[in-house]
Design an enzyme around this catalytic site. Sequence first.
Site, short mmCIF file in Angstrom:
data_model
loop_
_atom_site.label_atom_id
_atom_site.label_comp_id
_atom_site.label_asym_id
_atom_site.label_seq_id
_atom_site.Cartn_x
_atom_site.Cartn_y
_atom_site.Cartn_z
CD GLU A 178 14.11 2.79 4.30
OE1 GLU A 178 13.06 2.87 3.63
OE2 GLU A 178 15.23 2.68 3.77
CD GLU A 196 11.00 -0.46 8.97
OE1 GLU A 196 10.93 0.41 8.09
OE2 GLU A 196 10.67 -1.65 8.78
CB SER A 234 12.26 -0.67 5.15
OG SER A 234 11.39 0.37 5.50
CD GLU A 255 -0.32 -3.85 -1.98
OE1 GLU A 255 -1.19 -4.25 -2.77
OE2 GLU A 255 0.90 -4.10 -2.11
CE LYS A 262 9.08 4.84 -7.42
NZ LYS A 262 8.86 4.49 -6.00
CB CYS A 285 15.87 6.86 -9.38
SG CYS A 285 15.30 5.89 -7.99
CD GLU A 307 5.88 2.03 -5.39
OE1 GLU A 307 6.09 3.07 -6.05
OE2 GLU A 307 6.53 1.72 -4.39
CB CYS A 352 12.33 3.77 -1.88
SG CYS A 352 14.04 3.66 -1.47
#
Lengths: 430, 573
Positions: B280, B283, B320, B367, B359, B504, B362, B300
Amino acid sequence: MSKIVELITADCGKIVPDSIDEYVKALGFEGLKKAITMNPIDIISEIKNSKIRGRGGAAYPCGSKWEHLYHIEHGPKYIVCNGDEGEPGTFKDKLLLGKNPLKVIEGMAIAGYVFGSNDGYIYIRGEYGNIQKIFQKAIDNAVTNGYLGENILGTTYSFNIHITTGAGAYVCGENSALLNSIEGKPGRPRIKPPHLAEVGLFGKPTLVNNVETFSYIPYIVKNGAESFTQYGTEDSKGTKLVCLSGNVVNRGVYEVSFGITLKELIFDIGGGIPKGKNFKMGQIGGPSGLCFSEEQLDTKLCYSDLRSKGLGIGSGAIIVIDDSNCIIDYLKCITEFFIHESCGKCTPCREGNRQLLILLNRFGNGAASKEDLETMKQLSSTMTFGSFCGLGQTAAKAFLSCYKNFKNEFENHIGKKCSAAICKFKEGEI
Amino acid sequence: MKIINLTINNQKISVPENTTILEAAKKIGVVVPTLCFHPDQSIKANCRVCLVEVKGSKTLSTACSTPVFEGMEVHTNSELARNARKTVLELILANHPQDCLICIRNNNCELQSLANTFGIRNNSFSSVVERKAIDLKNPSLVRDMSKCIKCGRCVEVCSEIQGINAITSGSRSKEFEITTAFNKPINETKCVLCGQCSLVCPVGAIYEKEDITRVQAALDNPDIHVVVQTAPAVRVSIGEEFGLAPGAVSTGKLVAALHRLGFNKVFDTDFSADLTIMEEGNELLERLQQGGTLPMITSCSPGWINYIEQFYPELIPHLSTCKSPQQMFGALAKTYYAEKTGISPDKIFVVSIMPCIAKKFESARPEMNSSGFRDVDAVLTTRELGRMITNAFIDFNVLIDEEFDAPLGISTGAGVIFGASGGVMEAALRTVYEIVTKEELDKLDFEEVRGFKGIKEAEVNIGGTILKVAIANSLKNARIILEKIKTGECDYKFIEVMCCPGGCIGGGGQPFGTKNITREARIKSIYEIDKSMPLRKSHKNPTILKLYDEFLGKPLSHKSHQLLHTHYGKESK
């Protein structure tokens, strides 16, 4: 019929409700005309001196309410008229809104002038659809004739009235729930403090009065407090609209001077009990009010006398019940109403009413025990003392007052006896 | 400040004006029971469990909502108040399924605890419970509204903290309920599956969809190699499941417990957090140097991804392209780790221990399988891990500390601070600064990006260029920044968004009853761990350097893109 004193209802049915000409001919708008020449604080003094109390049910001294709001410095301030007349057995606002809307408008406009307010809202219950149309016409005509809208009567004072409505929820008659409903939110009561005078409609200082209260304002301003206080008793001044319904010959709305007894109301004005039956009890204030027995018929219609007997005037509804009715059956009906109308927000009202009905049903079908009676008393006390708003606080009052007056009828039902022969007990079951 | 004198149960007390009866009583050791009250929320006063008697008042008063006044005389235990409170509780219980023994909140339920303290032995009221269908239609969140006591806390967190309004109160009287628009299952609403509602629910009405059985089955299968990763935030909260103080650092015990449970390798998401910074950070530099879409926003937090996909799809180019550390870890476990150990990826089962319920969603995104296998096979919340440890009869508190396994368990302080709001930003700044300037940072602590504030801003001088950055803490604050991006008023270059308040450590999969005070304790511990680490910069993690050397090549390489990056935008919920 000399017990009837028509200070605000004299023109009802005699003039075309939305006609400015006819209202003016009946000396309408004199209060407003006088008000705009007065200092607002003097108007409040007049209201205070009249000792008029709010006619929605809570009977809060109107002058104090106005004075409190007047001294709040921030604004804008809003004027709200509570016309969500949802209390069963109550139809006095219906008369005023439908037959003399311009008087309500005049009262609101005077309030608007006092508080420097430019906007008033009237919440007319959803069921009064036709009246909303009449009221809107009355507003439009008042605007056209300079009694409402911009630059009222050539002054710099501007005041507009907006009609809002709900879908028929009884709880919207509670002032804070009503404001939520106007704001487009669910009609559930707000937490207090803050009080509506400080944080009201759209979070702004707000005056909320009932239709009947606003209707008295032009009279008091025009004629002065003394003219008003010549009617009534020491602590209850003026007149009051009373709605007679139920097992009574002459049902209807009557404007009476405070001080008249319940007996005079029911038997003289009301013409007594029809079909040769006998008076069993009355409920004053509608389902949220208290029930009174024959022994209490000599009670005067005034705040102090009623209070001394544990009663209250509420909205002014008097429901008359004859001796062919069963107390349990009547209370079931009342409780079903509250189950339907509770907003559901607080535990005592949401859960309490449904449990009260379960208990009443046990009395009605012969399954009740003495313990159930104790449970009912404790539950009713919790609802009365512990509910969030007036709805839950009054929902169990009918039971409490009936229990006080007709204790033996509850006990008879435990023994599977219903004197009115309405409750159907199953054989062999306890 | 005006001081008010009053008495509570005949004890004199003076408190500042606007203090409530509840607060005043607490000061003199008088406990008033509460249920809908929550210290992080507005006062609701709808449960009526805290009724007390105030002399002169015609009704009882709710202690939570009633401010004190001069000369007030409060009686919290008068007969009237006591009986009313008990009746209120009995009314609630009459409309609550009494299946406590098999409820997810057994022994951890505010209602159960009240019934115990009130000494309820029987209930005069008839049960009026209506069983409603349990909403199981999404991979993360379970809603069992038969258990709901209508306190309204979940509605407030959804609306006031997250700004989602997926749930609301509907209907009236006995039909009054906490519901969704048109009573649809939660996956058909705008819910982002953050699970904050589950943290504030006092009873067992809202919780995560449990996946313990599937994980246990993998552990029981001798042909499957089960690896586990633990998120940064779990090590400062898992102890609370075993009675330790909020924020107690339990890393060593956590690792030991996971070994006892039979996981073949116990790894650390901190490792892949370091890797995220490498990808990141580079990036961001690439976007800055090559005119890419700015500001760049972190990716994230899966609740946040669900949010931007549903509410601001037009701003997705700002995200990102990095996968979250959880997914990066999974992708590497099935490739790099599989190659190194010679274990076939189809025999590797990756479990994550996450402070998060989003999560779960996710990991189930179609994908997320760039290696040809699911990146992550099962996600357990901190709470589920607590239950697994308990179910396995492991005495957590006496475990001797153990170390994470190599290689995917080696991390830096930059990885662990991912657990707190501002942590990703700080970790990125530590690395970006040194990559750009090729100089060592004097001071690693970027205090201005830390803490509980809703929106935090900082300007960092990186080799003469000022980099303006911001951090949004919870989604309502994210919305404020996104609106600024839309109107072009935003001059930040890099933005961190964490879906849950505090980051988190305050995630929706953390122990039930997580409050702001708990969050603050956990944040403190996270930074203490960082401070105690020998390495505190992601680009100094030797295992990361080795990973690039042996496998990925360099940050943003073709292989990195294939395994560690993704494209958001599909509203796959």
